[in-house]
Structure formats: structure tokens, C-alpha cells
Design a protein around this motif. Structure first.
Motif, short mmCIF file in Angstrom:
data_model
loop_
_atom_site.label_atom_id
_atom_site.label_comp_id
_atom_site.label_asym_id
_atom_site.label_seq_id
_atom_site.Cartn_x
_atom_site.Cartn_y
_atom_site.Cartn_z
N TYR A 212 0.85 -1.19 0.00
CA TYR A 212 0.00 0.00 0.00
C TYR A 212 0.88 1.24 0.00
O TYR A 212 1.88 1.30 0.72
N ARG A 213 0.53 2.20 -0.80
CA ARG A 213 1.34 3.42 -0.91
C ARG A 213 1.02 4.44 0.17
O ARG A 213 1.86 5.24 0.57
N GLU A 214 -0.21 4.42 0.66
CA GLU A 214 -0.66 5.43 1.63
C GLU A 214 -0.17 5.10 3.04
O GLU A 214 -0.20 3.94 3.46
N GLY A 215 0.30 6.13 3.75
CA GLY A 215 0.71 5.94 5.14
C GLY A 215 -0.49 5.79 6.07
O GLY A 215 -1.62 6.06 5.68
N CYS A 216 -0.21 5.38 7.31
CA CYS A 216 -1.29 5.11 8.26
C CYS A 216 -1.69 6.34 9.09
O CYS A 216 -2.68 6.29 9.82
N MET A 217 -0.92 7.42 9.01
CA MET A 217 -1.14 8.56 9.89
C MET A 217 -2.56 9.11 9.81
O MET A 217 -3.25 9.24 10.82
N LYS A 218 -3.02 9.44 8.60
CA LYS A 218 -4.34 10.04 8.45
C LYS A 218 -5.44 9.09 8.88
O LYS A 218 -6.40 9.49 9.55
N LYS A 219 -5.32 7.83 8.50
CA LYS A 219 -6.36 6.85 8.84
C LYS A 219 -6.42 6.60 10.34
O LYS A 219 -7.50 6.45 10.91
N VAL A 220 -5.26 6.54 10.97
CA VAL A 220 -5.21 6.34 12.42
C VAL A 220 -5.82 7.54 13.15
O VAL A 220 -6.58 7.39 14.11
N GLN A 221 -5.51 8.75 12.68
CA GLN A 221 -6.04 9.96 13.31
C GLN A 221 -7.55 10.04 13.15
O GLN A 221 -8.25 10.45 14.09
N VAL A 222 -8.06 9.63 11.99
CA VAL A 222 -9.51 9.61 11.78
C VAL A 222 -10.16 8.61 12.74
O VAL A 222 -11.19 8.88 13.36
N TRP A 223 -9.51 7.43 12.89
CA TRP A 223 -10.03 6.42 13.81
C TRP A 223 -10.06 6.95 15.23
O TRP A 223 -11.03 6.74 15.97
N LEU A 224 -8.99 7.62 15.62
CA LEU A 224 -8.92 8.17 16.98
C LEU A 224 -10.03 9.18 17.22
O LEU A 224 -10.70 9.16 18.25
N GLN A 225 -10.23 10.09 16.25
CA GLN A 225 -11.26 11.12 16.40
C GLN A 225 -12.64 10.49 16.51
O GLN A 225 -13.47 10.90 17.32
N GLU A 226 -12.91 9.47 15.69
CA GLU A 226 -14.22 8.82 15.71
C GLU A 226 -14.46 8.10 17.03
O GLU A 226 -15.53 8.23 17.64
N ASN A 227 -13.47 7.33 17.49
CA ASN A 227 -13.67 6.53 18.70
C ASN A 227 -13.62 7.37 19.97
O ASN A 227 -14.38 7.12 20.90
N MET A 228 -12.73 8.37 20.01
CA MET A 228 -12.70 9.26 21.17
C MET A 228 -13.99 10.07 21.22
O MET A 228 -14.49 10.40 22.29
N GLY A 229 -14.54 10.39 20.03
CA GLY A 229 -15.82 11.10 19.99
C GLY A 229 -16.93 10.26 20.59
O GLY A 229 -17.80 10.78 21.31
N ILE A 230 -16.90 8.94 20.32
CA ILE A 230 -17.90 8.04 20.89
C ILE A 230 -17.76 7.98 22.41
O ILE A 230 -18.75 8.06 23.15
N ILE A 231 -16.51 7.86 22.87
CA ILE A 231 -16.27 7.80 24.32
C ILE A 231 -16.74 9.07 25.01
O ILE A 231 -17.44 9.03 26.03
#
Length: 267
Positions: A212-231
Motif C-alpha cells: 500500500y502506498r498510503e501511510g497510516c497517519m491520516k487513517k489512524v487519526q480519523v479512527w482516533l477522532q471517531e472513537n474518542m468522539g464516541i467515548i
């Protein structure tokens, strides 16, 4: 009429505390999940930030106390024990303060968490060893395979790994392999050699990696925002419920003050 109001308030408070007990279990579950998760980048975050562990511990403590207070609130409401309702109100106030503290800790440390995680992942990639059993390496392999990304900023982060780049053939991180539509388990770990990975003059050329060419930074940050938002959303819901419980407990206490105490059980 006053007796009818007391009964309505009493049973509303009982139902509220039943809901309160369930919400407390949800908060406790979030805390346990953060500490016990070993298969996603929550595991990486735990290594990078002590504030995450502190926040998770606060959630577990608040969730356990919330469940206990929900149980006591049910007893206080049904038995109409005024002192127990007063104690219940005081603990609700303390729990509310603790939840606000935990929520603020998570919210104001989000930027720091992202920065710390970037540093930890970069160091992890640099020191990654093929065939070495390590919980943190396995967690990052899982992240890359499931999120379908490679490296932190991009797959070029893996070129900082000396062991990987010392290979003369086309060799790449197995968990980064581009497998469109293939979500099979278990997740591949270590380094893989391409089928046509012959020795080349340029050595292990990253441009030839089937990853995969895309790094994980953006996807991880989106995941964090979504899950922390739920919490945080759950915490806001619990806080509103707690305020309602405090109001109902005060109302019931005031009415019980003028009631016949002969019906209150003696222990």
C-alpha cells in the motif's frame, strides 16, 4: 396528591438508576478495552502515552463506582432512605467531577497523543526485526493489514529500517502487502521477498514493493477522532443522566423529610 408525586418520583429515580447502572458498565467497558486491547494501535498508544493509561484507569474507576451507586440509588429510592439518597447525591457529584476531568484529559491531550504516537511508530519501524516475537510489532502489523496502509507518513518510512534495506532482493513488510479484497487471517508478519525478487544493482528498491502506498497517519487519526468522539459522547450522556439523578434525589429527599418514617425499614 403529594403521596402520588412521591411514588412517581421514586419509581422514576429507580428506572433512572437502572439506566445509570448500565451506563456505568459501558464506561467501565471502555476503560477495560483501552487497557486490554492487544490487537490494534491502542496497544501502540499505551506505549507512547502514560496519560492514556491514566485516563483509562479513571474510566474504570468511575464506571465501577457508577455501577455501585446505581445499585445503592435503586435501594434508596425504593426504601425511601433519606440519608442514603443524600449520600447518593454526594457521590454523583464526585463522579461527575471525575468524568469531566477524564474527558478533559483526553480532549486536551489529543494533539500530544498524535505526536507521541508518530514518534513511537517511526521508532518501531526503524527497529522492526524479522522473525522477532514482539507484542508491539504484532500490533502494528495488525494495524497496517486491517487499515490497508504502510508506514506512518508513507511506505517510504520503512526505508529507515536497516535490516530490511540490507536485503539484495525485493523485500518488503509482509503486513503492508497490497491484497485488494483479501481480509484473510492471520495477519502476515515479518519481511516477505517478492516472487521476482532477484538481486538487482539498485538493491532493495522500494518502488518495486507490492505494498500500500498510503501511510497510516491520516487513517489512524480519523479512527482516533471517531472513537474518542464516541467515548466522550457516552460521557456527556452519562453526565446529563447524572444531573437528572441528582435533581430527582433532591426532590425525593425533600418529600421524604415530611413523610411517615414508620414505613422505612429498620436494620
Amino acid at each position: 396528591m403529594g403521596s402520588a408525586c412521591i411514588k412517581v418520583t421514586k419509581y422514576f429515580l429507580f428506572l433512572f438508576n437502572l439506566l445509570f447502572f448500565i451506563l456505568g458498565a459501558v464506561i467501565l467497558g471502555f476503560g477495560v478495552w483501552i487497557l486490554a486491547d492487544r490487537s490494534s494501535f491502542i496497544s501502540v498508544l499505551q506505549t507512547s502515552s502514560s496519560s492514556l493509561k491514566v485516563g483509562a484507569s479513571v474510566f474504570i474507576g468511575v464506571g465501577a463506582v457508577t455501577m455501585f451507586m446505581g445499585f445503592l440509588g435503586c435501594i434508596g429510592a425504593i426504601k425511601e432512605v433519606r440519608c442514603l439518597l443524600g449520600l447518593y447525591f454526594a457521590f454523583l457529584l464526585l463522579i461527575l467531577i471525575a468524568q469531566v476531568t477524564a474527558g478533559a484529559l483526553f480532549y486536551f491531550n489529543m494533539g500530544q497523543l498524535k505526536e507521541e504516537m508518530g514518534n513511537v511508530v517511526t521508532k518501531l519501524i526503524q527497529n522492526y526485526k524479522d522473525g522477532h516475537e514482539d507484542r508491539l510489532q504484532e500490533a502494528w502489523d495488525y494495524v497496517q493489514a486491517q487499515v490497508k496502509c504502510c508506514g506512518w507518513v508513507s511506505f517510504y518510512n520503512w526505508t529507515d529500517n536497516a535490516e530490511l534495506m540490507n536485503h539484495t532482493g525485493v523485500t518488503y513488510p509482509c503486513s503492508c502487502e497490497d491484497q485488494e479484497g483479501d481480509d484473510s487471517f492471520p495477519v502476515k508478519t515479518g519481511f516477505c521477498e517478492a516472487p521476482d525478487g532477484n538481486r538487482t544493482e539498485s538493491g532493495n528498491n522500494p518502488e518495486l514493493w507490492p505494498v500500500y502506498r498510503e501511510g497510516c497517519m491520516k487513517k489512524v487519526q480519523v479512527w482516533l477522532q471517531e472513537n474518542m468522539g464516541i467515548i466522550l459522547g457516552v460521557c456527556v450522556g452519562v453526565a446529563v443522566t447524572e444531573l437528572l439523578g441528582m435533581l430527582l434525589s433532591i426532590c425525593l429527599c425533600r418529600h421524604i423529610h415530611s413523610e411517615d418514617y414508620s414505613k422505612v425499614p429498620k436494620y
